[in-house]
Structure formats: C-alpha cells, structure tokens
Design an enzyme around this catalytic site. Structure first.
Site, PDB file in Angstrom:
ATOM      1  N   VAL A 181       2.276 -31.941   4.250  1.00 22.22           N
ATOM      2  CA  VAL A 181       0.798 -31.749   4.772  1.00 22.22           C
ATOM      3  C   VAL A 181       0.362 -30.383   4.098  1.00 22.22           C
ATOM      4  O   VAL A 181      -0.664 -29.937   4.329  1.00 22.22           O
ATOM      5  CB  VAL A 181       0.893 -31.839   6.148  1.00 22.22           C
ATOM      6  N   TYR A 182       1.298 -29.484   3.678  1.00 24.55           N
ATOM      7  CA  TYR A 182       0.835 -27.979   3.473  1.00 24.55           C
ATOM      8  C   TYR A 182      -0.044 -28.351   2.139  1.00 24.55           C
ATOM      9  O   TYR A 182       0.012 -28.846   1.038  1.00 24.55           O
ATOM     10  CB  TYR A 182       2.044 -27.143   3.032  1.00 24.55           C
ATOM     11  N   GLY A 183      -1.385 -27.569   2.530  1.00 22.49           N
ATOM     12  CA  GLY A 183      -2.362 -27.622   1.541  1.00 22.49           C
ATOM     13  C   GLY A 183      -2.754 -28.969   0.855  1.00 22.49           C
ATOM     14  O   GLY A 183      -3.180 -29.221  -0.064  1.00 22.49           O
ATOM     15  N   LYS A 205       9.040 -31.662   4.520  1.00 22.45           N
ATOM     16  CA  LYS A 205       8.998 -32.492   5.768  1.00 22.45           C
ATOM     17  C   LYS A 205       8.339 -33.808   5.665  1.00 22.45           C
ATOM     18  O   LYS A 205       7.343 -33.438   4.713  1.00 22.45           O
ATOM     19  CB  LYS A 205       8.480 -31.373   6.832  1.00 22.45           C
TER      20      LYS A 205
END
Length: 327
Positions: A52-54, A80
């Site tokens: 989910v990062y960015g 993750k």
C-alpha cells in the site's frame, strides 16, 4: 555494516534497514535511486516496503531499481500485505486477499520471491489460523523465504507465534515483528518486546527517530521542507511535538553535544542496540539524510548516557506491568 540474525532464524539482515514509505509518492525515481545506492554502498541489505505504500508505487519503483542499480542477491527485500483502502475495513487477513496481494507485489517488484513477507496488521474479522496459513503457503510455494507480522499487540503476537511453533516443520516460524519504537515511543516494551524475546522474533522498529522529531529539527519550529510541514505527514508528526517529547529531545541534544555527534546518531544508536532489536527501519527524504543515519554504524553509546536516556524517556508502567517484588 554489521549483519544480525532476524530472530531465531538463519536470515541475516543489516542492522539498519531502509524504509520506502514515501517512495513513489513524495520520493521520485532519481532520489530513490540515490538512496538505494547510498544504502547498498554502506553495506545495507534490508529494504522494507509494503503493497500500500504509494498505492503500490513504492514496490514498483524498488523493482525498477533492483537488478540494474543494485544486484538482487545483495538485498533482503521485505514487503507487507493486509492493509486495504476501505474505510469500513482497514485490514483484510483472509487467505485469498493475502495471497493475491503477494502475487501482485511480486509483479511490481519484478522478482519471483520476497525475502521477508509480513502481515501488515491484525484482522479481527478473519480467524488467525487462516491468516497464518497464508504465510505457510507463501513460504512452501517459494514466493517468500521468511515470514513476519507487523502492528500486532502483545497477545496477538504471542498467539500467532505460539500457533506457528505448535507444529514444527508444518508451519512457518515467525521471524520478526515490525512496530514503532523510539525514545519517544516505548510502548512495545510493555508486552510486545517481551513476547518477541521469549518466542524468538526479531524486532524491526519503524519510526526509530520519533517520526523525525528526535533529530531536533523541530525544536525552534517546523522547517518548511520537513515532513511536519507536508500535507500528507503533518498529522503523523504532530503528536510528538508536545512538552514531554521536548524534554526527551533536549536530553538527546545534551548527550549528542557531550559525545560530539548529532542528535540523530544518539537516538538511532539507542534504539538499534536495545535488547531484541534486529534492525531499525529508517526512512529518509534525501540520500544525504540517509547517509547521516548510516554514519551511526561506528557509534556505541556509553553506558552512563544510555542509562540517562532510559530514565528521561521511561514510560509509566502500572498494574499489571510493575515489578511485584517491589510492592
């Protein structure tokens, strides 16, 4: 850079990890490439990201850089899964969601496996054994080499790790837990860290610099180019700008002046060398900031300074956490 075993496993990681939370959002490809090269040249191996990062851009950007800039075999890539952009359900630990998310991560990263795959957070709506089975399947299929969790409370971590240890060989032993830990946030010392130590998991501290506040750059206000001034991260930094945090930062500054080093180095050395810690995860805005963090490699805090920092930042532990022998 010194390498440490991650928990009671054979996986070795650099004792400082590179975080990529802002990659693909606030950090573009050129800046990310400079950071990765700086990290690798310093002997760093552990690079931490998440699906989910960015919105997936962090993994995609890392995948573009690995191979061409840094050899894949030189990195320990950790990602993750489990967080979802759904206001009604923030986490999805179902087997179906997790394994599909892993496949998507591998596509973005451009690799056939990740070295460490972590459940991003506990999902109260999915049976824990189902969530953990996804880790077993990921490892048995070769898509992940090791497994860990993130943001699990003490009882959640103990339950998950014990479940995995109950059937040796059939289930994948948890290697790590990732939690926020710094001189400004020592909550993990109540239950999470004791559980990790007892069950053989390595702790990967996130935000080891107190969301940047322990660098002392906010003592005289909020710098215009800091995360505390950004629209996306100002609310993240703000809780650590209170009076109590200020007293801890003052102590870090005093220690740094006495050692002729920077507050960043003092704060990072403190958390790096705490019992049970494998590798603090450092996220930097620039390669220069990252290099400053990596310079902590040669620093070990004198015992008297460590004790002074312990005292000034000591969290209040009351029932049932206090030492009953003193009552």
């Amino acid at each position: 850079m010194e390498q440490r075993h991650l928990g009671r496993t054979g996986l070795r990681v650099s004792r400082i990890g590179l975080g990529t939370l802002t990659w693909g959002r606030d950090t573009g490809e050129e800046a990310a490439a400079e950071q990765l090269k700086t990290f690798w040249e310093a002997g760093g191996t552990l690079v931490d990201t998440a699906d989910v990062y960015g919105g997936g851009e962090s993994e995609y950007l890392l995948g573009r850089l690995v191979g061409g800039l840094v050899p894949r075999r030189d990195l320990v890539i950790a990602t993750k899964a489990g967080s979802v952009p759904d206001p009604d359900r923030r986490f999805d630990g179902s087997r179906g969601h997790l394994l599909a998310a892993l496949d998507d991560s591998l596509d973005r990263l451009g690799t056939d496996h990740v070295d460490l795959w972590q459940i991003h957070a506990f999902d109260p709506y999915t049976p824990l054994d189902e969530t953990l089975q996804a880790l077993d399947l990921a490892v048995s299929s070769g898509r992940a080499r090791y497994a860990g969790v993130s943001n699990f409370s003490g009882w959640q971590l103990a339950k998950a790790a014990t479940w995995q240890l109950a059937a040796p060989g059939a289930r994948t032993r948890l290697a790590s837990t990732q939690m926020e830990y710094s001189l400004l946030q020592r909550g993990v010392e109540r239950e999470v860290l004791p559980a990790a130590l007892d069950l053989g998991l390595g702790l990967l501290p996130s935000s080891p610099l107190g969301r940047g506040v322990l660098t002392a750059k906010y003592r005289e206000g909020t710098p215009a180019d800091s995360r505390g001034a950004s629209a996306s991260l100002a609310a993240f930094v703000e809780p650590y700008l209170d009076e109590a945090a200020g007293r801890i930062v003052d102590a870090v500054v005093t220690a740094a002046q006495g050692l002729a080093v920077t507050p960043l180095q003092v704060a990072l050395a403190w958390v790096r060398d705490r019992p049970g810690v494998a590798a603090p995860i450092v996220g930097a805005r620039t390669s220069a900031q990252l290099a400053a963090a990596l310079s902590v490699e040669a620093l070990s805090l004198p015992e008297e300074i460590r004790r002074a920092l312990d005292d000034v930042s000591a969290p209040v532990h009351r029932y049932p956490d206090q030492d009953w022998s003193t009552l």
